[in-house]
Scaffold this motif. Structure first.
Motif, mmCIF file in Angstrom:
data_model
loop_
_atom_site.group_PDB
_atom_site.id
_atom_site.type_symbol
_atom_site.label_atom_id
_atom_site.label_comp_id
_atom_site.label_asym_id
_atom_site.label_seq_id
_atom_site.Cartn_x
_atom_site.Cartn_y
_atom_site.Cartn_z
ATOM 1 N N PRO A 342 0.818 -1.232 0.000
ATOM 2 C CA PRO A 342 0.000 0.000 0.000
ATOM 3 C C PRO A 342 0.845 1.273 0.000
ATOM 4 O O PRO A 342 0.511 2.243 -0.687
ATOM 5 C CB PRO A 342 -0.812 -0.130 1.299
ATOM 6 N N LEU A 343 1.955 1.282 0.761
ATOM 7 C CA LEU A 343 2.818 2.458 0.769
ATOM 8 C C LEU A 343 3.437 2.703 -0.602
ATOM 9 O O LEU A 343 3.504 3.845 -1.070
ATOM 10 C CB LEU A 343 3.921 2.283 1.814
ATOM 11 N N SER A 344 3.870 1.640 -1.259
ATOM 12 C CA SER A 344 4.470 1.780 -2.588
ATOM 13 C C SER A 344 3.450 2.271 -3.607
ATOM 14 O O SER A 344 3.773 3.080 -4.487
ATOM 15 C CB SER A 344 5.061 0.438 -3.039
ATOM 16 N N LEU A 345 2.209 1.814 -3.491
ATOM 17 C CA LEU A 345 1.162 2.269 -4.414
ATOM 18 C C LEU A 345 0.864 3.751 -4.217
ATOM 19 O O LEU A 345 0.655 4.485 -5.194
ATOM 20 C CB LEU A 345 -0.104 1.439 -4.207
ATOM 21 N N VAL A 346 0.843 4.203 -2.974
ATOM 22 C CA VAL A 346 0.601 5.619 -2.711
ATOM 23 C C VAL A 346 1.727 6.473 -3.282
ATOM 24 O O VAL A 346 1.490 7.505 -3.933
ATOM 25 C CB VAL A 346 0.451 5.867 -1.197
ATOM 26 N N LEU A 347 2.988 6.054 -3.053
ATOM 27 C CA LEU A 347 4.115 6.810 -3.583
ATOM 28 C C LEU A 347 4.145 6.789 -5.101
ATOM 29 O O LEU A 347 4.477 7.796 -5.736
ATOM 30 C CB LEU A 347 5.424 6.235 -3.019
ATOM 31 N N ALA A 348 3.790 5.661 -5.695
ATOM 32 C CA ALA A 348 3.788 5.562 -7.150
ATOM 33 C C ALA A 348 2.712 6.447 -7.765
ATOM 34 O O ALA A 348 2.896 7.021 -8.844
ATOM 35 C CB ALA A 348 3.576 4.107 -7.579
ATOM 36 N N ALA A 349 1.575 6.567 -7.082
ATOM 37 C CA ALA A 349 0.494 7.404 -7.599
ATOM 38 C C ALA A 349 0.890 8.875 -7.641
ATOM 39 O O ALA A 349 0.387 9.644 -8.467
ATOM 40 C CB ALA A 349 -0.762 7.226 -6.747
ATOM 41 N N ARG A 350 1.814 9.279 -6.761
ATOM 42 C CA ARG A 350 2.243 10.677 -6.712
ATOM 43 C C ARG A 350 3.441 10.955 -7.614
ATOM 44 O O ARG A 350 3.827 12.107 -7.785
ATOM 45 C CB ARG A 350 2.612 11.054 -5.273
ATOM 46 N N SER A 351 4.027 9.925 -8.188
ATOM 47 C CA SER A 351 5.231 10.103 -8.991
ATOM 48 C C SER A 351 4.869 10.256 -10.469
ATOM 49 O O SER A 351 3.741 10.015 -10.882
ATOM 50 C CB SER A 351 6.173 8.910 -8.810
ATOM 51 N N SER A 352 5.871 10.654 -11.249
ATOM 52 C CA SER A 352 5.670 10.845 -12.690
ATOM 53 C C SER A 352 6.370 9.762 -13.508
ATOM 54 O O SER A 352 6.604 9.936 -14.696
ATOM 55 C CB SER A 352 6.207 12.228 -13.098
ATOM 56 N N TYR A 353 6.706 8.629 -12.867
ATOM 57 C CA TYR A 353 7.400 7.557 -13.574
ATOM 58 C C TYR A 353 6.440 6.844 -14.527
ATOM 59 O O TYR A 353 5.217 6.828 -14.336
ATOM 60 C CB TYR A 353 7.971 6.539 -12.587
ATOM 61 N N HIS A 354 7.033 6.245 -15.574
ATOM 62 C CA HIS A 354 6.261 5.382 -16.457
ATOM 63 C C HIS A 354 5.992 4.045 -15.747
ATOM 64 O O HIS A 354 6.797 3.589 -14.939
ATOM 65 C CB HIS A 354 7.022 5.136 -17.765
ATOM 66 N N HIS A 355 4.865 3.439 -16.052
ATOM 67 C CA HIS A 355 4.467 2.157 -15.455
ATOM 68 C C HIS A 355 4.539 2.217 -13.930
ATOM 69 O O HIS A 355 5.287 1.461 -13.291
ATOM 70 C CB HIS A 355 5.353 1.025 -15.974
ATOM 71 N N PRO A 356 3.798 3.124 -13.289
ATOM 72 C CA PRO A 356 3.905 3.258 -11.820
ATOM 73 C C PRO A 356 3.480 2.001 -11.066
ATOM 74 O O PRO A 356 4.030 1.702 -10.014
ATOM 75 C CB PRO A 356 2.965 4.437 -11.515
ATOM 76 N N LEU A 357 2.510 1.247 -11.623
ATOM 77 C CA LEU A 357 2.070 0.040 -10.936
ATOM 78 C C LEU A 357 3.180 -1.001 -10.877
ATOM 79 O O LEU A 357 3.430 -1.602 -9.821
ATOM 80 C CB LEU A 357 0.833 -0.535 -11.623
ATOM 81 N N ARG A 358 3.860 -1.194 -11.997
ATOM 82 C CA ARG A 358 4.959 -2.166 -12.012
ATOM 83 C C ARG A 358 6.085 -1.714 -11.083
ATOM 84 O O ARG A 358 6.672 -2.533 -10.367
ATOM 85 C CB ARG A 358 5.494 -2.322 -13.433
ATOM 86 N N ARG A 359 6.359 -0.413 -11.089
ATOM 87 C CA ARG A 359 7.409 0.097 -10.210
ATOM 88 C C ARG A 359 7.034 -0.101 -8.746
ATOM 89 O O ARG A 359 7.881 -0.451 -7.917
ATOM 90 C CB ARG A 359 7.638 1.580 -10.508
ATOM 91 N N ALA A 360 5.753 0.107 -8.419
ATOM 92 C CA ALA A 360 5.310 -0.081 -7.035
ATOM 93 C C ALA A 360 5.426 -1.537 -6.618
ATOM 94 O O ALA A 360 5.851 -1.843 -5.501
ATOM 95 C CB ALA A 360 3.878 0.416 -6.882
ATOM 96 N N LEU A 361 5.050 -2.453 -7.509
ATOM 97 C CA LEU A 361 5.133 -3.871 -7.192
ATOM 98 C C LEU A 361 6.579 -4.304 -6.981
ATOM 99 O O LEU A 361 6.889 -5.047 -6.038
ATOM 100 C CB LEU A 361 4.491 -4.691 -8.305
ATOM 101 N N LEU A 362 7.478 -3.829 -7.855
ATOM 102 C CA LEU A 362 8.887 -4.197 -7.719
ATOM 103 C C LEU A 362 9.488 -3.625 -6.438
ATOM 104 O O LEU A 362 10.257 -4.297 -5.738
ATOM 105 C CB LEU A 362 9.676 -3.707 -8.935
ATOM 106 N N SER A 363 9.127 -2.374 -6.119
ATOM 107 C CA SER A 363 9.653 -1.754 -4.898
ATOM 108 C C SER A 363 9.165 -2.486 -3.653
ATOM 109 O O SER A 363 9.946 -2.764 -2.727
ATOM 110 C CB SER A 363 9.232 -0.287 -4.843
#
Length: 503
Positions: A342-363
């Motif tokens: 959940p923390l990674s999903l919240v941070l990913a939602a606020r970021s401008s990275y491509h593929h935020p969901l995949r980045r959140a899962l990997l993190s």
């Protein structure tokens, strides 16, 4: 080439405080940051407890007003309002932050003028640095004294008088701000050590004498600090839990998922209450565990079984230490993902990275793997000492199983601290699974908590000036470094202080 910041980027970064006079902006930022730090975690805990209680009430089909109460029986709205209002107290953490930053800014210019008149032989750079250090030192001393002046029940006792007719006396203790002081000391040591090592590196690189060993030291310093600190924390959690904050104890216990009777048994082995080969009346402790798990009753009797089998440490995962380690990893990974995802999903939602969901899962998967490996290495280190390597070490009399007294003495030493020590040595090296940027933040996060384990949570009020001196000197070092070389204050703290102290 230096370029001025664009007009489009500045309002989005600091637009909210543009209407505040530049001299007051650091004070306002410090107060708001301190308020958020003081209120945010408490509000989140209150909200999670409230949601959990409502779910339990709905499952039980009880439509009562207790669904709106907190754990202490207080209405949710009153508890919410109380958290917000308590942080506004003049002896609270937000006021401390504002006083620290505001006092530093207020005192720096007068001290600089005073030094320019009384120390004319100093260079302008030296006068600027000394005035900044002195301003930060005085502000830090006074602001910490502000926090320390608040009396709390946990640092107050009532002592009886010397004579039978003497009235009881109220005794106040120091230590309420010890965690904050150790945090500042750790940061100052990191700043000083990092600067000295950096200068050494530049000199030796210029001379062509920089070695691979020194490069390895640079890379492994943060992992080593984390491993040493986390090992000390785990040792303290088992043998001296009163030295750790209650919330920290609770979180480690949740992550470890260990039967408390095992912890008690290890403590009693170290204290000499459980002695292998002798009946000291301790058999019921692990005997109740044998009854719960369906094991033979003699496993829990130290007079009959030397030592108690490692299968008891596995708590139902079978006799194999390796299979237990694998099982521990997957169970801990699943437990950690519930927290990190959940923390990674919240941070990913606020970021401008491509593929935020995949980045959140990997993190989240990487952080969960780190924590799962930490727990697994601790348990497997215990098993290595108890079952795989410890009994075979010559220094413990390994290999001689004919003498029962020798065997009992050997395993007494193993279960009296060596097995826990092995787990403590191994567990922290799981930090190598995290990327380098996270390692330094995590090392600087656990180091002050490890130092806190070396000190009592309360101490005599007469010695409080030493803590205040350490905090003031350390804070002065960090604040001066932020002004002179912001990059030297590593991790998120450097960015936060740079934002707060900037105009």
């Amino acid at each position: 080439m230096d370029t001025a910041p664009s007009s489009s980027s500045s309002p989005t970064r600091r637009g909210w405080d543009r209407s505040i006079p530049p001299a007051l902006r650091p004070v306002v930022r410090a107060y708001l940051l301190g308020y958020a730090y003081a209120v945010g975690p408490r509000l989140l805990t209150l909200l999670l407890q409230h949601v959990a209680r409502r779910r339990l009430t709905r499952r039980a089909n009880k439509q009562t007003t207790t669904a709106h109460d907190t754990q202490n029986g207080e209405p949710f709205s009153a508890a919410f309002r109380g958290i917000l209002m308590r942080a506004l107290d003049w002896q609270s953490f937000p006021t401390f932050c504002a006083a620290l930053v505001g006092g530093t800014a207020l005192l720096e210019r007068p001290l600089a003028v005073l030094l320019s008149r009384s120390a004319k032989n100093l260079s302008d750079i030296a006068r600027r640095r000394i005035s900044r250090w002195l301003a930060s030192f005085i502000a830090a001393w006074l602001s910490l004294r502000l926090l320390q002046s608040k009396q709390t029940p946990s640092f107050t006792d009532t002592a009886s008088g010397f004579g039978p007719n003497d009235p009881p006396k109220t005794v106040h203790y120091a230590g309420r701000t010890l965690d904050l002081t150790l945090f500042a000391v750790t940061r100052a040591l990191d700043v000083i050590g990092g600067e000295l090592w950096h200068r050494r590196k530049l000199r030796r690189q210029a001379a062509g004498t920089w070695t691979r060993a020194e490069s390895a030291i640079s890379r492994l310093t943060d992992p080593a600090v984390f491993a040493l600190s986390s090992g000390l924390i785990m040792w303290t959690w088992i043998y001296l839990p009163a030295r750790l904050p209650r919330a920290y104890n609770k979180w480690i216990g949740s992550a470890a998922a260990v039967d408390p009777r095992l912890i008690t048994a290890l403590q009693r082995c170290r204290q000499g209450e459980i002695v292998y080969g002798r009946d000291t009346g301790q058999a019921p402790l692990l005997g109740s565990m044998c009854a719960d798990y369906g094991w033979p009753a003699e496993w829990g009797d130290p007079a009959k079984t030397i030592p108690f089998p490692c299968e008891m440490v596995h708590m139902g995962c079978g006799p194999s230490c390796e299979l237990h380690a694998v099982s521990r990893f997957f169970r801990s990974f699943r437990w950690a993902m519930v927290t990190y995802l959940p923390l990674s999903l919240v941070l990913a939602a606020r970021s401008s990275y491509h593929h935020p969901l995949r980045r959140a899962l990997l993190s989240a998967a990487r952080s969960s793997s780190f924590l799962a490996t930490f727990i697994t290495l601790f348990y497997y280190g215990v098993c290595l000492a108890r079952n795989r390597l410890g009994p075979r070490l010559p220094m413990l009399g390994g290999g001689n199983d004919d003498d029962d007294d020798d065997q009992a003495s050997r395993f007494q030493r193993i279960d009296g601290g060596l097995c826990v020590g092995a787990g403590c040595v191994l567990c922290g090296w799981s930090i190598l699974l995290e990327h380098a940027g996270r390692r330094k933040d995590m090392a600087l996060f656990v180091a002050p908590r490890a130092l806190a384990a070396l000190f009592p949570r309360r101490y005599a009020l007469a010695a409080q000036w030493r803590e205040t001196l350490a905090f003031a000197a350390s804070t002065a070092v960090v604040f001066t470094c932020v002004a002179e070389n912001r990059a030297r204050v590593r991790g998120m703290m450097g960015s936060v202080l740079g934002t707060v102290l900037g105009k």
